[in-house]
Write a protein that holds these residues in place. Structure first.
Motif, PDB file in Angstrom:
ATOM      1  N   PHE A   1      -2.817  13.532  -4.513  1.00  0.00           N
ATOM      2  CA  PHE A   1      -2.311  12.247  -4.050  1.00  0.00           C
ATOM      3  C   PHE A   1      -3.483  11.399  -3.561  1.00  0.00           C
ATOM      4  O   PHE A   1      -4.353  11.883  -2.828  1.00  0.00           O
ATOM      5  CB  PHE A   1      -1.296  12.445  -2.917  1.00  0.00           C
ATOM      6  CG  PHE A   1      -0.050  13.155  -3.350  1.00  0.00           C
ATOM      7  CD1 PHE A   1       1.051  12.445  -3.799  1.00  0.00           C
ATOM      8  CD2 PHE A   1       0.012  14.542  -3.339  1.00  0.00           C
ATOM      9  CE1 PHE A   1       2.206  13.099  -4.206  1.00  0.00           C
ATOM     10  CE2 PHE A   1       1.158  15.207  -3.747  1.00  0.00           C
ATOM     11  CZ  PHE A   1       2.259  14.477  -4.188  1.00  0.00           C
ATOM     12  N   LEU A   2      -3.499  10.142  -4.008  1.00  0.00           N
ATOM     13  CA  LEU A   2      -4.552   9.215  -3.631  1.00  0.00           C
ATOM     14  C   LEU A   2      -3.945   8.035  -2.888  1.00  0.00           C
ATOM     15  O   LEU A   2      -2.884   7.535  -3.265  1.00  0.00           O
ATOM     16  CB  LEU A   2      -5.291   8.698  -4.875  1.00  0.00           C
ATOM     17  CG  LEU A   2      -5.966   9.724  -5.780  1.00  0.00           C
ATOM     18  CD1 LEU A   2      -6.577   9.018  -6.990  1.00  0.00           C
ATOM     19  CD2 LEU A   2      -7.022  10.510  -5.032  1.00  0.00           C
ATOM     20  N   ASP A   3      -4.615   7.574  -1.838  1.00  0.00           N
ATOM     21  CA  ASP A   3      -4.223   6.315  -1.215  1.00  0.00           C
ATOM     22  C   ASP A   3      -4.435   5.194  -2.226  1.00  0.00           C
ATOM     23  O   ASP A   3      -5.421   5.184  -2.974  1.00  0.00           O
ATOM     24  CB  ASP A   3      -5.065   6.049   0.027  1.00  0.00           C
ATOM     25  CG  ASP A   3      -4.702   6.970   1.179  1.00  0.00           C
ATOM     26  OD1 ASP A   3      -3.617   7.571   1.119  1.00  0.00           O
ATOM     27  OD2 ASP A   3      -5.497   7.087   2.129  1.00  0.00           O
ATOM     28  N   ALA A   4      -3.520   4.230  -2.250  1.00  0.00           N
ATOM     29  CA  ALA A   4      -3.599   3.137  -3.215  1.00  0.00           C
ATOM     30  C   ALA A   4      -3.021   1.871  -2.600  1.00  0.00           C
ATOM     31  O   ALA A   4      -2.222   1.929  -1.662  1.00  0.00           O
ATOM     32  CB  ALA A   4      -2.856   3.491  -4.502  1.00  0.00           C
ATOM     33  N   ASP A   5      -3.428   0.727  -3.125  1.00  0.00           N
ATOM     34  CA  ASP A   5      -2.825  -0.532  -2.699  1.00  0.00           C
ATOM     35  C   ASP A   5      -2.935  -1.559  -3.821  1.00  0.00           C
ATOM     36  O   ASP A   5      -3.641  -1.354  -4.816  1.00  0.00           O
ATOM     37  CB  ASP A   5      -3.438  -1.066  -1.397  1.00  0.00           C
ATOM     38  CG  ASP A   5      -4.933  -1.347  -1.494  1.00  0.00           C
ATOM     39  OD1 ASP A   5      -5.371  -1.936  -2.497  1.00  0.00           O
ATOM     40  OD2 ASP A   5      -5.672  -0.986  -0.549  1.00  0.00           O
TER      41      ASP A   5
ATOM     42  N   ARG B   1       0.848  -1.194   0.000  1.00  0.00           N
ATOM     43  CA  ARG B   1       0.000   0.000   0.000  1.00  0.00           C
ATOM     44  C   ARG B   1       0.880   1.239   0.000  1.00  0.00           C
ATOM     45  O   ARG B   1       2.054   1.200   0.382  1.00  0.00           O
ATOM     46  CB  ARG B   1      -0.949   0.022   1.191  1.00  0.00           C
ATOM     47  CG  ARG B   1      -0.277   0.047   2.558  1.00  0.00           C
ATOM     48  CD  ARG B   1      -1.277   0.406   3.639  1.00  0.00           C
ATOM     49  NE  ARG B   1      -1.780   1.753   3.460  1.00  0.00           N
ATOM     50  CZ  ARG B   1      -2.817   2.258   4.140  1.00  0.00           C
ATOM     51  NH1 ARG B   1      -3.442   1.506   5.033  1.00  0.00           N
ATOM     52  NH2 ARG B   1      -3.208   3.496   3.937  1.00  0.00           N
ATOM     53  N   GLY B   2       0.314   2.350  -0.427  1.00  0.00           N
ATOM     54  CA  GLY B   2       1.074   3.596  -0.477  1.00  0.00           C
ATOM     55  C   GLY B   2       0.210   4.705  -1.026  1.00  0.00           C
ATOM     56  O   GLY B   2      -1.004   4.721  -0.844  1.00  0.00           O
ATOM     57  N   LYS B   3       0.836   5.655  -1.733  1.00  0.00           N
ATOM     58  CA  LYS B   3       0.120   6.784  -2.316  1.00  0.00           C
ATOM     59  C   LYS B   3       0.425   6.879  -3.805  1.00  0.00           C
ATOM     60  O   LYS B   3       1.513   6.532  -4.251  1.00  0.00           O
ATOM     61  CB  LYS B   3       0.491   8.097  -1.616  1.00  0.00           C
ATOM     62  CG  LYS B   3      -0.105   8.238  -0.225  1.00  0.00           C
ATOM     63  CD  LYS B   3       0.129   9.617   0.332  1.00  0.00           C
ATOM     64  CE  LYS B   3      -0.556   9.776   1.689  1.00  0.00           C
ATOM     65  NZ  LYS B   3      -2.030   9.728   1.538  1.00  0.00           N
ATOM     66  N   PHE B   4      -0.561   7.338  -4.558  1.00  0.00           N
ATOM     67  CA  PHE B   4      -0.432   7.521  -6.002  1.00  0.00           C
ATOM     68  C   PHE B   4      -0.481   9.010  -6.294  1.00  0.00           C
ATOM     69  O   PHE B   4      -1.399   9.719  -5.866  1.00  0.00           O
ATOM     70  CB  PHE B   4      -1.562   6.793  -6.723  1.00  0.00           C
ATOM     71  CG  PHE B   4      -1.572   6.999  -8.207  1.00  0.00           C
ATOM     72  CD1 PHE B   4      -0.686   6.317  -9.028  1.00  0.00           C
ATOM     73  CD2 PHE B   4      -2.465   7.885  -8.790  1.00  0.00           C
ATOM     74  CE1 PHE B   4      -0.692   6.502 -10.398  1.00  0.00           C
ATOM     75  CE2 PHE B   4      -2.480   8.073 -10.153  1.00  0.00           C
ATOM     76  CZ  PHE B   4      -1.593   7.385 -10.963  1.00  0.00           C
ATOM     77  N   SER B   5       0.513   9.492  -7.021  1.00  0.00           N
ATOM     78  CA  SER B   5       0.596  10.908  -7.350  1.00  0.00           C
ATOM     79  C   SER B   5      -0.008  11.166  -8.722  1.00  0.00           C
ATOM     80  O   SER B   5       0.345  10.498  -9.702  1.00  0.00           O
ATOM     81  CB  SER B   5       2.060  11.370  -7.341  1.00  0.00           C
ATOM     82  OG  SER B   5       2.161  12.708  -7.791  1.00  0.00           O
ATOM     83  N   LEU B   6      -0.918  12.130  -8.776  1.00  0.00           N
ATOM     84  CA  LEU B   6      -1.543  12.509 -10.038  1.00  0.00           C
ATOM     85  C   LEU B   6      -0.958  13.842 -10.492  1.00  0.00           C
ATOM     86  O   LEU B   6      -1.369  14.903 -10.022  1.00  0.00           O
ATOM     87  CB  LEU B   6      -3.066  12.605  -9.863  1.00  0.00           C
ATOM     88  CG  LEU B   6      -3.900  12.819 -11.124  1.00  0.00           C
ATOM     89  CD1 LEU B   6      -3.747  11.640 -12.073  1.00  0.00           C
ATOM     90  CD2 LEU B   6      -5.371  13.022 -10.763  1.00  0.00           C
TER      91      LEU B   6
END
Length: 289
Positions: free
Chosen positions: A173-177, A163-168
């Protein structure tokens, strides 16, 4: 003379290296550093948003079958998961499947059936030779011969190892996994009915059958700034045996054997691609210490 000097220099270098390697060097020890003060015993991450733990995840999905030979499938449906921990959950995935012919099937229908008009000329050599494996009539392949999925249901276990964060574009920034899932799949299939020697030319009809096989796959999941909403995509495989064409294709006693039965089925991987929108309950996200 120059070569002699180079040779003497090389010998001296080898001797020096051997002397260093043979020297009695002291042992190297690593010193363990004990943290004291406010960082002593502190967790690796603080204020972690627990997007999954203790929550129901309800997703509306659209799933598309891939690499189909004769019939493609579209499955609208639902996925329901409950997560005991942020990294572990159980649930079920499925829905009805709507199928349609591929370009190969339409071409086969036109050139091998419609153009030869075997329903009107059943005694021609070409029609007699293909009578066991090809139906007769306009549009008959999809309605009486080619196999397709009708419904799909799969209980599954989901593990979330990353899991981590996704940068747009560096602006949001969105939480992602990333999730891995596996379980048994129960698939309703319409498949050409078995026929015995001598009966196959007059026996073209689909029968409903249950197929059971493993399902497993990989998901990429993103969470919006709204605590109760997310989206993502999954890749899934579900191997099971099926006679996708309805042809007389193989036999232990030789080919052709002029009958259609279990000998004509083969293992298909049945890959699928899913896109979904998910909703999490309770709506509020818990935050770790």
């Amino acid at each position: 003379m120059t070569n002699q000097k180079k040779l003497v220099g090389a010998l001296l270098g080898l001797c020096a290296g051997a002397a260093v390697m043979s020297a009695d060097l002291p042992d190297a020890d690593a010193q363990e550093i004990q943290l004291t003060g406010p960082l002593a015993g502190a967790p690796a991450v603080r204020r972690l948003r627990l997007r999954r733990e203790g929550r129901f995840d309800i997703a509306a999905h659209a799933t598309f079958t891939l690499l189909d030979e004769y019939r493609r499938g579209i499955m609208p449906g639902l996925r329901l998961n409950y997560h005991f921990f942020d990294w572990l959950g159980v649930g079920v995935f499925g829905g009805p499947v709507f199928s349609y012919n591929t370009g190969l099937s339409d071409e086969l229908q036109q050139k091998a059936i419609n153009d030869r008009a075997c329903d009107a000329n059943p005694n021609s050599i070409a029609c007699v030779r293909s009578a066991v494996s090809l139906c007769r009539g306009d549009g008959c392949l999809g309605s009486s011969q080619l196999a397709s999925m009708v419904w799909y249901a799969a209980p599954q276990i989901t593990v979330v190892p990353f899991r981590g964060k996704f940068s747009l574009f560096g602006a949001a920034f969105l939480d992602a996994d990333i999730s891995l899932f596996a379980g048994p799949a129960f698939v309703g299939v319409n498949e050409r009915a078995d026929c015995d020697l001598g009966n196959c030319p007059d026996s073209f009809e689909l029968t409903h059958k249950l197929r059971v096989g493993p399902t497993f796959g990989l998901g990429f999941n993103f969470y919006t700034p709204l605590d109760w909403m997310g989206f993502g995509a999954e890749f899934r495989g579900t191997p099971f045996v099926v006679n996708s064409s309805g042809f007389d294709v193989s036999s232990d006693n030789g080919f052709p054997d002029d009958q259609v039965n279990g000998e004509d089925r083969s293992l298909k991987f049945n890959p699928m691609l899913t896109a979904y929108i998910s909703f999490q309950l309770p709506a509020e996200v818990e935050v770790s210490d």
